[in-house]
Design a protein around this motif. Structure first.
Motif, mmCIF file in Angstrom:
data_model
loop_
_atom_site.group_PDB
_atom_site.id
_atom_site.type_symbol
_atom_site.label_atom_id
_atom_site.label_comp_id
_atom_site.label_asym_id
_atom_site.label_seq_id
_atom_site.Cartn_x
_atom_site.Cartn_y
_atom_site.Cartn_z
ATOM 1 N N MET A 108 0.845 -1.198 0.000
ATOM 2 C CA MET A 108 0.000 0.000 0.000
ATOM 3 C C MET A 108 0.882 1.251 0.000
ATOM 4 S SD MET A 108 -3.220 0.874 0.015
ATOM 5 C CE MET A 108 -4.292 2.269 0.389
ATOM 6 N N ARG A 109 0.613 2.158 -0.933
ATOM 7 C CA ARG A 109 1.408 3.382 -1.011
ATOM 8 C C ARG A 109 1.141 4.307 0.162
ATOM 9 N NH1 ARG A 109 0.036 6.610 -6.005
ATOM 10 N NH2 ARG A 109 1.710 7.932 -5.218
ATOM 11 N N ASP A 110 2.198 4.942 0.631
ATOM 12 C CA ASP A 110 2.076 6.001 1.634
ATOM 13 C C ASP A 110 2.346 7.317 0.916
ATOM 14 O OD1 ASP A 110 2.219 7.810 3.697
ATOM 15 O OD2 ASP A 110 3.366 6.501 5.032
ATOM 16 N N GLU A 163 -1.646 11.769 -6.504
ATOM 17 C CA GLU A 163 -2.931 11.091 -6.299
ATOM 18 C C GLU A 163 -3.757 11.180 -7.572
ATOM 19 O OE1 GLU A 163 -4.927 11.739 -2.207
ATOM 20 O OE2 GLU A 163 -3.692 13.527 -2.542
ATOM 21 N N GLY A 213 -4.257 -0.797 -10.280
ATOM 22 C CA GLY A 213 -4.026 0.640 -10.233
ATOM 23 C C GLY A 213 -3.458 1.228 -11.513
#
Length: 615
Positions: free
Chosen positions: A1-3, A416, A465
């Motif tokens: 999971m990207r931060d 984003e 994604g």
């Protein structure tokens, strides 16, 4: 999971307090006598500058602009071919605290006047007297000075580039600290450039990019691909466009790679062979022409055994590419066979000057899947990216270790992405523009209160994604039956045929689709010659029955791959070529649909009238 928050903090720490001016100073100090810029002089002779010489020229230009009275926080326009003097003058303006605004070389006089007046430019840098002739001085009351790179003028407000540099050298001789004081006054929040949109949907808008946003996107992109001083890139796309300006020119100030300029895009193939770049970016049309040339050469190979060997190697490699794209494991036996035929592909890459290339990229418009699969098969894993002027240049890329053909990839580090209810792609991050210059209402329409920029692109996203662009929101065809159709997809399929150079699909508010087709100026004459056809001018070929029959077969092949409502019922082969100079294409070779629909209105109406009569 990207931060994403952590990614942004990392990027912002890396660029804190920095400007392109400070990065340039550090790079020039670090690399000194290494080669920075290469181009060809008026007689075709090779010219080059080291990083030390490059910065000295920029110093002289900056102090020269200051001596002319050009003030910080003002604007200057630059209209020139891709050459070392362009970036020296542009950087000179930047170091003087002046915002440099690129003008496309194809602009008409009224367009030059519009942009120059819109940004209140006080100085212009112009390539030569022929370019200067398009500046209507009576329409430019605020333009105080013009710097001419080549040639001379009787106009007292015009000085030569050599005279500008001489002014700067004189200032430096009197005050050795003047240059440092000047560039150190540039701040991260200063406007680094205005990128004027191509104006395909109205008057061009000036996108405000800052020093901070420029460094932000460069730093984000470098987390995937690290250019170094060992790399060599080509500058051939217009420097007025975000792609070459940000990914080439600005990035080089940070990385220290060598930039080789190609002043005439028609010579790009020859320059590629001469330079053999290590990193290469091409708009789809470049890759399409390379693909057409290579496949034609393979087909025409007179040695049957050699031709079969190349075709067999391609089939093997395409099989591996297809398995990788499906996420299937590739058997060791196939890998070994691929290694055995690598010399064939190395020779093909060398034939187009890309044998040293370690990273290839494409963007600006969709590239036909067949073209991408071919280059992946020969060992050039072209990375499709997506971006726009409003986000400094690029917002997505395919991760180098997992390229999905046909996809624009995933968000850059720190960026984003999301889809609006109607499928419109929205983006947020430090690369988003400050706004449109002098256009607060249009800025507010584009960027919401939370910083999300609406791109105008309709997209889809998969489970991994990876995003895919469907079409421009304003370019989707809505037929009379209410069906939404992507013209870009159909146009890409048509252009996969080597005879077809450009295509524009028509059908908005119509009962069916039609297409305007333009022959490929390079491949069509070769195709005709191979068949012994007399008369190989494009206008003659467009009317030739054998060409018409081949285009009909190409259209039929496309129609077999799409639904009935997406099929092309009628088409017209036009007797010329489309270029940026002939109005139909932007400087980055994208279709100007409004121009095309207006210019060829009679041909379009004839297709519908004739089809209606036949019905």
């Amino acid at each position: 999971m990207r931060d994403i928050a952590a990614e942004r903090r990392d990027i912002e720490r890396a660029i804190e307090g920095q400007t392109l001016c400070s990065k340039f100073a550090a790079t020039a100090e670090r690399l000194g006598d290494a080669e920075a810029l290469v181009d060809k002089g008026p007689g075709g002779e090779r010219r080059s500058l080291t990083w030390k010489q490059y910065r000295e020229r920029v110093r002289d230009a900056a102090l020269g602009f200051q001596a002319l009275g050009v003030k910080p926080r003002s604007f200057g326009v630059v209209m020139a071919r891709n050459r070392m003097e362009y970036v020296i003058a542009d950087l000179g303006l930047m170091h003087a605290g002046v915002t440099a605004v690129g003008l496309y070389n194809t602009l008409a006089p009224e367009q030059i006047s519009y942009i120059t007046n819109h940004c209140d430019a006080r100085v212009a840098v112009v390539d030569n007297p022929a370019f200067l002739a398009r500046f209507r001085r009576d329409e430019l009351p605020q333009l105080d000075h013009i710097v001419l790179l080549d040639g001379a003028s009787d106009d007292p407000s015009v000085i030569t580039f050599d005279e500008l540099l001489a002014l700067g050298r004189a200032v430096h001789a009197r005050d050795a600290g003047a240059f440092d004081r000047l560039w150190r006054a540039v701040t991260p929040d200063d406007i680094v450039t205005l990128i004027y949109t191509s104006g395909t949907t109205g008057p061009p808008k000036g996108v405000i990019d800052t020093q901070r946003s420029a460094l932000w996107v460069i730093e984000s992109a470098r987390r995937d691909v690290q250019n170094t001083e060992q790399d060599c890139t080509l500058s051939y796309l217009p420097l007025a466009h975000a792609a070459d300006r940000f990914l080439g020119y600005y990035t080089s100030l940070v990385t220290g790679h060598t930039t080789v300029f190609c002043s005439d895009i028609s010579q790009i193939m020859a320059v590629m062979l001469e330079v053999r770049p290590t990193v290469f970016g091409g708009v789809p049309r470049i890759w399409e022409k390379l693909h057409a040339g290579l496949t034609s050469a393979i087909t025409k190979e007179p040695d049957e055994q050699r031709r079969r060997m190349v075709l067999g190697a391609l089939e093997l490699s395409r099989t591996i590419v297809a398995m990788e794209q499906r996420g299937e494991p590739v058997p060791d036996e196939l890998r070994q066979k691929r290694a055995m035929v690598e010399p064939i592909f190395a020779a093909i890459r060398a034939r187009i000057g890309l044998d040293r290339t370690r990273y290839t990229v494409t963007g600006a418009a969709p590239t036909p899947r067949e073209v991408l699969e071919f280059f992946h098969a020969i060992g050039l894993r072209i990375n499709e990216v997506w971006g726009m002027s409003e986000i400094a240049v690029m917002g997505t890329r395919n991760p180098p270790d997992r390229v999905k053909i046909g996809s624009i990839g995933t968000a850059l580090p720190g960026v984003e992405l999301r889809l609006a209810a109607d499928g419109e792609l929205q983006v947020r991050g430090g690369l988003v523009m400050r706004g449109y210059y002098k256009e607060p209402a249009k800025t507010a329409e584009t960027i919401d209160a939370d910083g999300w920029l609406s791109t105008g692109d309709i997209a889809a996203v998969d489970a991994d994604g990876y995003y895919t662009i469907v079409d421009r929101k304003k370019e989707l065809i809505i037929t009379a039956g209410g069906k939404n159709i992507s013209p870009a997809n159909l146009e890409g399929l048509l252009k996969a045929h080597s005879l077809i150079g450009q295509a524009c699909v028509i059908g908005d508010n119509r009962a069916y689709l039609t297409a305007l087709i333009v022959l490929d100026g390079q491949n069509a004459p070769a195709w005709a010659a191979a068949r012994g056809m007399a008369g190989q001018a494009i206008a003659e070929l467009a009317a030739h029955p054998e060409v018409a029959a081949e285009v009909a077969r190409a259209v039929a092949a496309v129609n077999e791959r799409v639904s009935r409502v997406e099929s092309i019922r009628k088409w017209t082969i036009l007797p010329g070529e489309w270029t940026a100079e002939s109005e139909e294409l932007t400087p980055t070779l994208k279709l100007k649909r409004r121009v095309i629909v207006h210019k060829y209105a009679a041909a379009i109406e004839a297709m519908y009238r004739n089809a209606d009569a036949e019905s």
